[in-house]
Every structure is written in C-alpha cells, then in structure tokens.
Enzyme design. Sequence first.
Site, PDB file in Angstrom:
ATOM      1  CB  ALA A 119      54.751  71.056  86.857  1.00 58.92           C
ATOM      2  CB  CYS A 120      54.346  74.964  82.700  1.00 62.90           C
ATOM      3  SG  CYS A 120      54.883  76.494  83.499  1.00 62.90           S
ATOM      4  N   PRO A 121      57.069  73.907  81.666  1.00 61.19           N
ATOM      5  CG  PRO A 121      57.355  73.329  79.419  1.00 61.19           C
ATOM      6  CD  PRO A 121      56.308  73.721  80.421  1.00 61.19           C
TER       7      PRO A 121
ATOM      8  CB  THR B  14      53.442  76.600  87.106  1.00 60.54           C
ATOM      9  OG1 THR B  14      54.286  75.843  86.234  1.00 60.54           O
ATOM     10  CG2 THR B  14      53.386  75.923  88.463  1.00 60.54           C
TER      11      THR B  14
END
Lengths: 157, 102
Positions: B8-10, B16
């Site tokens: 998961a990334c921003p 991701t």
Amino acid sequence: MSIRALINEDLIDLHLHGSNQLNVIEQMASMLERQGRIESKSIFTECVLEREAQVTTGFGNGIAIPHGKDETVKDTSISIGKLSNSVDWKAMDDRDVSFVIMLAIPESEAGTTHLQILSQLSGKLMDEDFRDSLMKANEKEDVLNLLSDCITEKNIG
Amino acid sequence: MKLIAITACPAGVAHTHMAAAALESAAKKNGVKIKVEKQGAMGIENQIKEKEIADAEALILAVDTAIAKPERFEGIPTVKVSVGEAVKNSQGLISKAIELTK
C-alpha cells in the site's frame, strides 16, 4: 479499454532535454497542460514534487515514475520523456535518470478502469525485459505499442 | 512455504503495484508461494482469503499507509517495511520472511 485514452504521441518526447529534475517535471507537465488534461501546470508540478519529497520515485535502473494525484487533474494520463541527458533523481540506486514516466491521477475514483491501466503498467515496470524495450524505443509508435501490449496481457492478479 | 503480503502506498497506484510485482517475482525465483494483496486507489485487490491467512507462515507488510483490516493477521510472524523497500529489495524481503518461518 485502450491505452490511447491515457497517452498519445504529443504526450511523448523522446528527445527531452532537461537541466534537472524540476525542469524535466515542468516540461512534462506542460505537455499535459497543453492537452487540457490538467488544470494547472504549476499546481501539478507542486503536487509531483511533494510526492518526490516523501520518497523518490526513481526506483532504479535509470527510470523514474513521478506521479501526482490531485483534484486539478482532469483526465487520467501518462506522459513519457526519454532524456537526451540524464538527471539526478535521488534514485534508490543513486543512478541518474534518463527515462521518465509521469502519471497524472485524478482525485475522484471515477476512472477506475484508467487507474487499473496505470497499476498494470507500474507492475510491469518491474519486468526487466519490458523496461529495456521501453527505454530502447526510438519511435513514439513503438512506445505506444509496448504500453498497449502490457495492458492487454491482463497481468493483474 | 506459503507467504502473504500486503502492499500500500499513498497514491495507491504506482508503488503499490510495483512492490507487488517485485515480491511476486522474487518469491517465484525462490520457489516460494506468495499471495500479495494490494490496497490501493481501487480498494482491495487480490484480497487474501481466510484460508490463506490460516495457512500463511509469514506476512510481509510493505506499506506507507495504515492498512485495512489489520486484525486479520494477528499472531503471524511479520516483516514490516516501507513500500519503497519492497520495490528496491524484494529478494532480501523474501529471504527475511523465510527466516521468520524457521
């Protein structure tokens, strides 16, 4: 769904000359702005730089994938710059970057199929053969075909 | 050997999916099974099933954001890193996860 909704020949520059990271991002944002895909080059550039400040998007091997997600992005888009010189990107492997894939992502989640394409493309960038062919492409049409092939392979798990 | 992972990334788009692809490919090279759940801009993709959680010997969390439903993974040996680390050093992460199962 065709990749050509997200990118076209005028969003690709295979001889981009940028003095540094900021200049490269600005030139690529200009391509997006000219097509009305983003509302403002300066806001989008700001947004991309904020993302870079969190963690570099230079993930190694001379490629970077800067991206901005903002409400001022009107259409999900990809722009590609192959640099005639290479620039410092504070990359993970400390190598300078000479190939830039910039993603413009709208804030709303309306364009899910478009986001899916960006996601598939991102995953595909981990494939060395794909990266090599992309970086070696000398014609815009070749770039478009490579991108188009990678999204039709349905490589989403 | 069965591993599970979450990326998961921003923005939930680029890293991701890059991290997920990197982990899948590194696991394959090591002859290890891995299921990678991506928590991104399109919600949860490739969700890890209950049975897979029960069978998992280790969990890799490659995340820069809080993950959805963390309570599913209580008690599983876990390596937690940034999503960038998984892109950069997926091989090392798989080795670490294998270490944890010993």
